[in-house]
Design a protein around this motif. Structure first.
Motif, PDB file in Angstrom:
ATOM      1  N   ASP A  75      12.138  11.741  -9.637  1.00 59.62           N
ATOM      2  CA  ASP A  75      11.771  10.345  -9.885  1.00 59.62           C
ATOM      3  C   ASP A  75      12.080   9.877 -11.306  1.00 59.62           C
ATOM      4  N   ILE A 122      17.346  -4.647   0.035  1.00 65.90           N
ATOM      5  CA  ILE A 122      16.330  -5.202   0.935  1.00 65.90           C
ATOM      6  C   ILE A 122      14.962  -4.652   0.521  1.00 65.90           C
ATOM      7  N   PHE A 123      13.908  -5.214   1.078  1.00 67.04           N
ATOM      8  CA  PHE A 123      12.579  -4.681   0.814  1.00 67.04           C
ATOM      9  C   PHE A 123      12.403  -3.427   1.673  1.00 67.04           C
ATOM     10  N   LEU A 124      12.469  -2.304   0.987  1.00 59.85           N
ATOM     11  CA  LEU A 124      12.605  -1.031   1.695  1.00 59.85           C
ATOM     12  C   LEU A 124      11.347  -0.618   2.458  1.00 59.85           C
ATOM     13  N   ILE A 136       2.070   0.613   6.004  1.00 51.59           N
ATOM     14  CA  ILE A 136       1.705   0.260   4.632  1.00 51.59           C
ATOM     15  C   ILE A 136       0.231   0.602   4.440  1.00 51.59           C
ATOM     16  N   ASN A 139      -2.837   1.711  -0.650  1.00 48.71           N
ATOM     17  CA  ASN A 139      -2.186   1.776  -1.974  1.00 48.71           C
ATOM     18  C   ASN A 139      -0.909   0.937  -2.037  1.00 48.71           C
ATOM     19  N   ASN A 140      -0.662   0.155  -0.984  1.00 48.58           N
ATOM     20  CA  ASN A 140       0.505  -0.745  -0.920  1.00 48.58           C
ATOM     21  C   ASN A 140       1.816   0.025  -0.800  1.00 48.58           C
ATOM     22  N   LEU A 141       1.735   1.317  -0.448  1.00 48.22           N
ATOM     23  CA  LEU A 141       2.952   2.111  -0.298  1.00 48.22           C
ATOM     24  C   LEU A 141       3.157   2.466   1.161  1.00 48.22           C
ATOM     25  N   LEU A 142       4.386   2.827   1.481  1.00 53.94           N
ATOM     26  CA  LEU A 142       4.668   3.305   2.833  1.00 53.94           C
ATOM     27  C   LEU A 142       4.087   4.716   2.967  1.00 53.94           C
ATOM     28  N   ILE A 151       7.581   9.776  -0.763  1.00 48.85           N
ATOM     29  CA  ILE A 151       8.977   9.659  -0.331  1.00 48.85           C
ATOM     30  C   ILE A 151       9.628   8.524  -1.124  1.00 48.85           C
ATOM     31  N   ARG A 152      10.959   8.561  -1.205  1.00 47.60           N
ATOM     32  CA  ARG A 152      11.714   7.436  -1.759  1.00 47.60           C
ATOM     33  C   ARG A 152      12.705   6.988  -0.709  1.00 47.60           C
ATOM     34  N   LEU A 153      13.017   5.688  -0.760  1.00 48.81           N
ATOM     35  CA  LEU A 153      13.751   5.072   0.341  1.00 48.81           C
ATOM     36  C   LEU A 153      15.117   4.539  -0.092  1.00 48.81           C
ATOM     37  N   CYS A 199      -0.790  -3.529 -12.507  1.00 46.68           N
ATOM     38  CA  CYS A 199       0.096  -2.352 -12.505  1.00 46.68           C
ATOM     39  C   CYS A 199       1.121  -2.463 -13.635  1.00 46.68           C
ATOM     40  N   GLU A 200       1.554  -3.659 -13.888  1.00 48.27           N
ATOM     41  CA  GLU A 200       2.657  -3.926 -14.811  1.00 48.27           C
ATOM     42  C   GLU A 200       2.502  -3.318 -16.218  1.00 48.27           C
ATOM     43  N   CYS A 233      -1.379   6.180  -7.789  1.00 46.69           N
ATOM     44  CA  CYS A 233      -1.831   5.693  -6.470  1.00 46.69           C
ATOM     45  C   CYS A 233      -1.113   6.437  -5.346  1.00 46.69           C
ATOM     46  N   GLU A 234       0.054   6.954  -5.675  1.00 48.03           N
ATOM     47  CA  GLU A 234       0.847   7.701  -4.683  1.00 48.03           C
ATOM     48  C   GLU A 234       0.313   9.129  -4.549  1.00 48.03           C
TER      49      GLU A 234
HETATM   50  C1  B12 Z   1       9.886  -4.338  -7.704  1.00 53.48           C
HETATM   51  C2  B12 Z   1       9.337  -2.985  -7.362  1.00 53.48           C
HETATM   52  C3  B12 Z   1       8.244  -2.528  -8.101  1.00 53.48           C
HETATM   53  C4  B12 Z   1       7.544  -3.397  -9.148  1.00 53.48           C
HETATM   54  C5  B12 Z   1       6.677  -4.474  -8.459  1.00 53.48           C
HETATM   55  C6  B12 Z   1       5.938  -3.930  -7.242  1.00 53.48           C
HETATM   56  C7  B12 Z   1       5.302  -4.967  -6.305  1.00 53.48           C
HETATM   57  N1  B12 Z   1       4.727  -4.466  -5.271  1.00 53.48           N
HETATM   58  O1  B12 Z   1       5.320  -6.157  -6.485  1.00 53.48           O
HETATM   59  C8  B12 Z   1       6.771  -2.320  -9.970  1.00 53.48           C
HETATM   60  C9  B12 Z   1       7.685  -1.855 -11.087  1.00 53.48           C
HETATM   61  C10 B12 Z   1       5.442  -2.763 -10.540  1.00 53.48           C
HETATM   62  C11 B12 Z   1       6.669  -1.201  -8.934  1.00 53.48           C
HETATM   63  C12 B12 Z   1       5.697  -0.230  -8.944  1.00 53.48           C
HETATM   64  C13 B12 Z   1       5.718   0.870  -8.087  1.00 53.48           C
HETATM   65  N2  B12 Z   1       6.708   1.223  -7.256  1.00 53.48           N
HETATM   66 CO1  B12 Z   1       8.136   0.042  -6.722  1.00 53.48          CO
HETATM   67  N3  B12 Z   1       9.549  -0.998  -6.066  1.00 53.48           N
HETATM   68  C14 B12 Z   1       9.916  -2.204  -6.334  1.00 53.48           C
HETATM   69  C15 B12 Z   1      11.071  -2.631  -5.410  1.00 53.48           C
HETATM   70  C16 B12 Z   1      12.381  -2.656  -6.202  1.00 53.48           C
HETATM   71  C17 B12 Z   1      10.825  -3.964  -4.717  1.00 53.48           C
HETATM   72  C18 B12 Z   1       9.365  -4.109  -4.199  1.00 53.48           C
HETATM   73  C19 B12 Z   1       8.938  -5.554  -4.081  1.00 53.48           C
HETATM   74  O2  B12 Z   1       9.166  -6.351  -4.966  1.00 53.48           O
HETATM   75  N4  B12 Z   1       8.334  -5.929  -2.966  1.00 53.48           N
HETATM   76  C20 B12 Z   1       7.965  -7.290  -2.700  1.00 53.48           C
HETATM   77  C21 B12 Z   1       6.463  -7.530  -2.845  1.00 53.48           C
HETATM   78  C22 B12 Z   1       6.162  -9.001  -2.582  1.00 53.48           C
HETATM   79  O3  B12 Z   1       5.813  -6.839  -1.811  1.00 53.48           O
HETATM   80  P1  B12 Z   1       4.937  -5.525  -2.010  1.00 53.48           P
HETATM   81  O4  B12 Z   1       3.896  -5.704  -3.041  1.00 53.48           O
HETATM   82  O5  B12 Z   1       5.899  -4.416  -2.230  1.00 53.48           O
HETATM   83  O6  B12 Z   1       4.164  -5.317  -0.610  1.00 53.48           O
HETATM   84  C23 B12 Z   1       4.677  -5.739   0.608  1.00 53.48           C
HETATM   85  C24 B12 Z   1       4.682  -4.705   1.720  1.00 53.48           C
HETATM   86  O7  B12 Z   1       3.604  -3.844   1.602  1.00 53.48           O
HETATM   87  C25 B12 Z   1       4.694  -5.599   2.952  1.00 53.48           C
HETATM   88  N5  B12 Z   1       3.767  -5.335   4.047  1.00 53.48           N
HETATM   89  C26 B12 Z   1       2.430  -5.224   3.991  1.00 53.48           C
HETATM   90  N6  B12 Z   1       1.946  -5.094   5.244  1.00 53.48           N
HETATM   91  C27 B12 Z   1       2.998  -5.146   6.077  1.00 53.48           C
HETATM   92  C28 B12 Z   1       3.045  -5.106   7.450  1.00 53.48           C
HETATM   93  C29 B12 Z   1       4.293  -5.224   8.084  1.00 53.48           C
HETATM   94  C30 B12 Z   1       4.328  -5.231   9.582  1.00 53.48           C
HETATM   95  C31 B12 Z   1       5.486  -5.322   7.311  1.00 53.48           C
HETATM   96  C32 B12 Z   1       6.836  -5.394   7.969  1.00 53.48           C
HETATM   97  C33 B12 Z   1       5.408  -5.343   5.911  1.00 53.48           C
HETATM   98  C34 B12 Z   1       4.154  -5.279   5.325  1.00 53.48           C
HETATM   99  O8  B12 Z   1       4.324  -6.909   2.528  1.00 53.48           O
HETATM  100  C35 B12 Z   1       3.788  -6.779   1.224  1.00 53.48           C
HETATM  101  C36 B12 Z   1       3.719  -8.099   0.593  1.00 53.48           C
HETATM  102  O9  B12 Z   1       2.525  -8.615   1.101  1.00 53.48           O
HETATM  103  C37 B12 Z   1      11.064  -1.474  -4.325  1.00 53.48           C
HETATM  104  C38 B12 Z   1      12.467  -1.052  -3.826  1.00 53.48           C
HETATM  105  C39 B12 Z   1      12.952  -1.994  -2.769  1.00 53.48           C
HETATM  106  N7  B12 Z   1      14.188  -2.404  -2.854  1.00 53.48           N
HETATM  107  O10 B12 Z   1      12.208  -2.341  -1.858  1.00 53.48           O
HETATM  108  C40 B12 Z   1      10.334  -0.311  -5.059  1.00 53.48           C
HETATM  109  C41 B12 Z   1       9.407   0.584  -4.257  1.00 53.48           C
HETATM  110  C42 B12 Z   1       8.555  -0.271  -3.350  1.00 53.48           C
HETATM  111  N8  B12 Z   1       8.560   1.175  -5.292  1.00 53.48           N
HETATM  112  C43 B12 Z   1       8.213   2.391  -5.064  1.00 53.48           C
HETATM  113  C44 B12 Z   1       7.310   3.141  -5.875  1.00 53.48           C
HETATM  114  C45 B12 Z   1       7.186   4.610  -5.563  1.00 53.48           C
HETATM  115  C46 B12 Z   1       6.571   2.538  -6.913  1.00 53.48           C
HETATM  116  C47 B12 Z   1       5.502   3.164  -7.806  1.00 53.48           C
HETATM  117  C48 B12 Z   1       4.670   4.320  -7.242  1.00 53.48           C
HETATM  118  C49 B12 Z   1       6.111   3.559  -9.168  1.00 53.48           C
HETATM  119  C50 B12 Z   1       7.081   4.679  -9.128  1.00 53.48           C
HETATM  120  N9  B12 Z   1       6.692   5.861  -9.562  1.00 53.48           N
HETATM  121  O11 B12 Z   1       8.216   4.494  -8.705  1.00 53.48           O
HETATM  122  C51 B12 Z   1       4.632   1.916  -8.109  1.00 53.48           C
HETATM  123  C52 B12 Z   1       3.615   1.658  -6.965  1.00 53.48           C
HETATM  124  C53 B12 Z   1       3.005   0.286  -6.951  1.00 53.48           C
HETATM  125  C54 B12 Z   1       2.299  -0.037  -5.639  1.00 53.48           C
HETATM  126  N10 B12 Z   1       1.219   0.641  -5.334  1.00 53.48           N
HETATM  127  O12 B12 Z   1       2.785  -0.905  -4.879  1.00 53.48           O
HETATM  128  C55 B12 Z   1       8.854   2.925  -3.767  1.00 53.48           C
HETATM  129  C56 B12 Z   1       7.800   3.003  -2.654  1.00 53.48           C
HETATM  130  C57 B12 Z   1       7.854   4.262  -1.813  1.00 53.48           C
HETATM  131  C58 B12 Z   1       6.736   4.240  -0.787  1.00 53.48           C
HETATM  132  N11 B12 Z   1       6.269   5.383  -0.371  1.00 53.48           N
HETATM  133  O13 B12 Z   1       6.297   3.183  -0.384  1.00 53.48           O
HETATM  134  C59 B12 Z   1       9.999   1.847  -3.528  1.00 53.48           C
HETATM  135  C60 B12 Z   1      10.324   1.575  -2.065  1.00 53.48           C
HETATM  136  C61 B12 Z   1      11.253   2.364  -4.251  1.00 53.48           C
HETATM  137  C62 B12 Z   1      11.865   3.640  -3.736  1.00 53.48           C
HETATM  138  N12 B12 Z   1      12.608   4.244  -4.619  1.00 53.48           N
HETATM  139  O14 B12 Z   1      11.722   4.127  -2.655  1.00 53.48           O
HETATM  140  N13 B12 Z   1       7.650  -1.307  -7.991  1.00 53.48           N
END
Ligand code: B12
Length: 249
Positions: A75, A122-124, A136, A139-142, A151-153, A199-200, A233-234
């Motif tokens: 990571d 895309i939103f992974l 989900i 902890n807002n993670l998959l 895992i990473r996606l 978190c930021e 949180c992970e």
């Molecule tokens: C920008 C980003 C960040 C930003 C902003 C995060 C945010 N949530 O806003 C920062 C830098 C703060 C961050 C932090 C982290 N991140 Co990040 N991040 C990203 C990135 C590039 C985009 C995520 C994003 O902006 N999402 C949009 C916002 C609006 O949505 P969200 O908060 O993520 O939550 C959405 C989902 O949960 C979804 N959802 C909820 N319920 C449901 C139900 C259904 C049916 C569906 C379809 C969807 C859904 O809707 C939510 C919005 O309400 C992705 C990679 C990618 N291309 O996707 C990685 C990603 C999400 N991050 C990841 C990780 C691991 C982290 C951290 C642990 C830090 C780290 N060590 O890497 C922390 C964890 C924070 C947390 N608990 O969410 C991993 C997650 C892996 C997993 N197991 O889920 C990803 C996928 C990257 C990867 N390499 O695989 N991250």
């Protein structure tokens, strides 16, 4: 059904090429997923001006790679590392192999998607949920049944409509008291939901605290300075945790 056989073959091949998990989702479903509407209103990175969906993209092939707690280097982030992290580099290599194989075996054109949404990614998590890899969690993670959230996606667009993998019926958080919610050094879950604004500051600190590591640890020739992002949180999630097996869910 021929389609099902092809889907199975693709997922099996992804695992043979090194993915820990793989699944298929329909692009039409992904377009409707929650993150798009939310991100449009408040994007995390500059330079986001909405998503342009390539017309040919019909199916998303989602790949997951296990990031065990005892392999933190997967990571670590640096511009000097091809793919930016060793884990993403592995996922990119698997994607390239799949691209070649898909074209040769099924005449499917696959586009390996960049990580940032601003550059055509895309939103992974949304994609992985729709592809049946996990759900989900609090902890807002998959959270996956096999590896928890550790895992990473990465994903590829395929230009063929494929049978999606079934969404999982899996609710580990329902019977969990949520150690992830209190593990955060910034109390990002104090409201009960993940708050990116809390978190930021931790992420900013991680970006600023560069750590010099030997090149061989991250798979490059010379030493480099890496960013080690918080995983509290992970790693606190008890689903298939390697930290405390007595709490395994
Ligand atoms: C920008 C980003 C960040 C930003 C902003 C995060 C945010 N949530 O806003 C920062 C830098 C703060 C961050 C932090 C982290 N991140 Co990040 N991040 C990203 C990135 C590039 C985009 C995520 C994003 O902006 N999402 C949009 C916002 C609006 O949505 P969200 O908060 O993520 O939550 C959405 C989902 O949960 C979804 N959802 C909820 N319920 C449901 C139900 C259904 C049916 C569906 C379809 C969807 C859904 O809707 C939510 C919005 O309400 C992705 C990679 C990618 N291309 O996707 C990685 C990603 C999400 N991050 C990841 C990780 C691991 C982290 C951290 C642990 C830090 C780290 N060590 O890497 C922390 C964890 C924070 C947390 N608990 O969410 C991993 C997650 C892996 C997993 N197991 O889920 C990803 C996928 C990257 C990867 N390499 O695989 N991250």
């Amino acid at each position: 059904m021929v389609q099902n056989r092809i889907s199975k073959d693709i997922l099996q091949r992804a695992v043979e090429f090194g993915a820990s998990l793989a699944g298929l989702a329909a692009v039409l479903d992904l377009k409707k997923s929650p993150s798009y509407g939310i991100y449009d209103k408040s994007p995390y990175y500059d330079g986001y001006s909405g998503v342009e969906w390539p017309e040919k993209a019909k199916t998303v092939l989602v790949l997951a790679l296990e990031h065990r707690s005892d392999e933190p280097e997967l990571d670590w982030w640096s511009e000097a590392i091809p793919g930016r992290t060793p884990g993403n580099r592995i996922l990119m290599k698997i994607s390239r192999k799949l691209q070649r194989w898909l074209k040769e075996k099924y005449d499917i054109n696959a586009e390996s998607l960049p990580y940032p949404v601003e550059k055509g990614g895309i939103f992974l998590k949304d994609a992985a949920l729709l592809a049946g890899l996990g759900i989900i969690g609090k902890n807002n993670l998959l959270i996956t049944p096999e590896y928890g959230p550790r895992i990473r996606l990465r994903a590829l667009f395929l230009d063929k409509v494929m049978e999606p993998t079934s969404v999982l019926n899996f609710s580990p958080c329902a019977k969990c008291d949520g150690p992830c919610l209190t593990a955060c050094p910034e109390n990002a879950f104090s409201s009960g939901n993940y708050m990116v604004s809390s978190c930021e500051p931790e992420m900013q600190r991680n970006r600023a605290n560069l750590v010099e590591v030997a090149g061989d640890v991250v798979g490059i020739d010379s030493s480099c300075a890496v960013e080690k992002f918080c995983r509290a949180c992970e790693l606190a999630c008890p689903v298939h945790s390697q930290i405390d097996n007595s709490q395994k869910i």
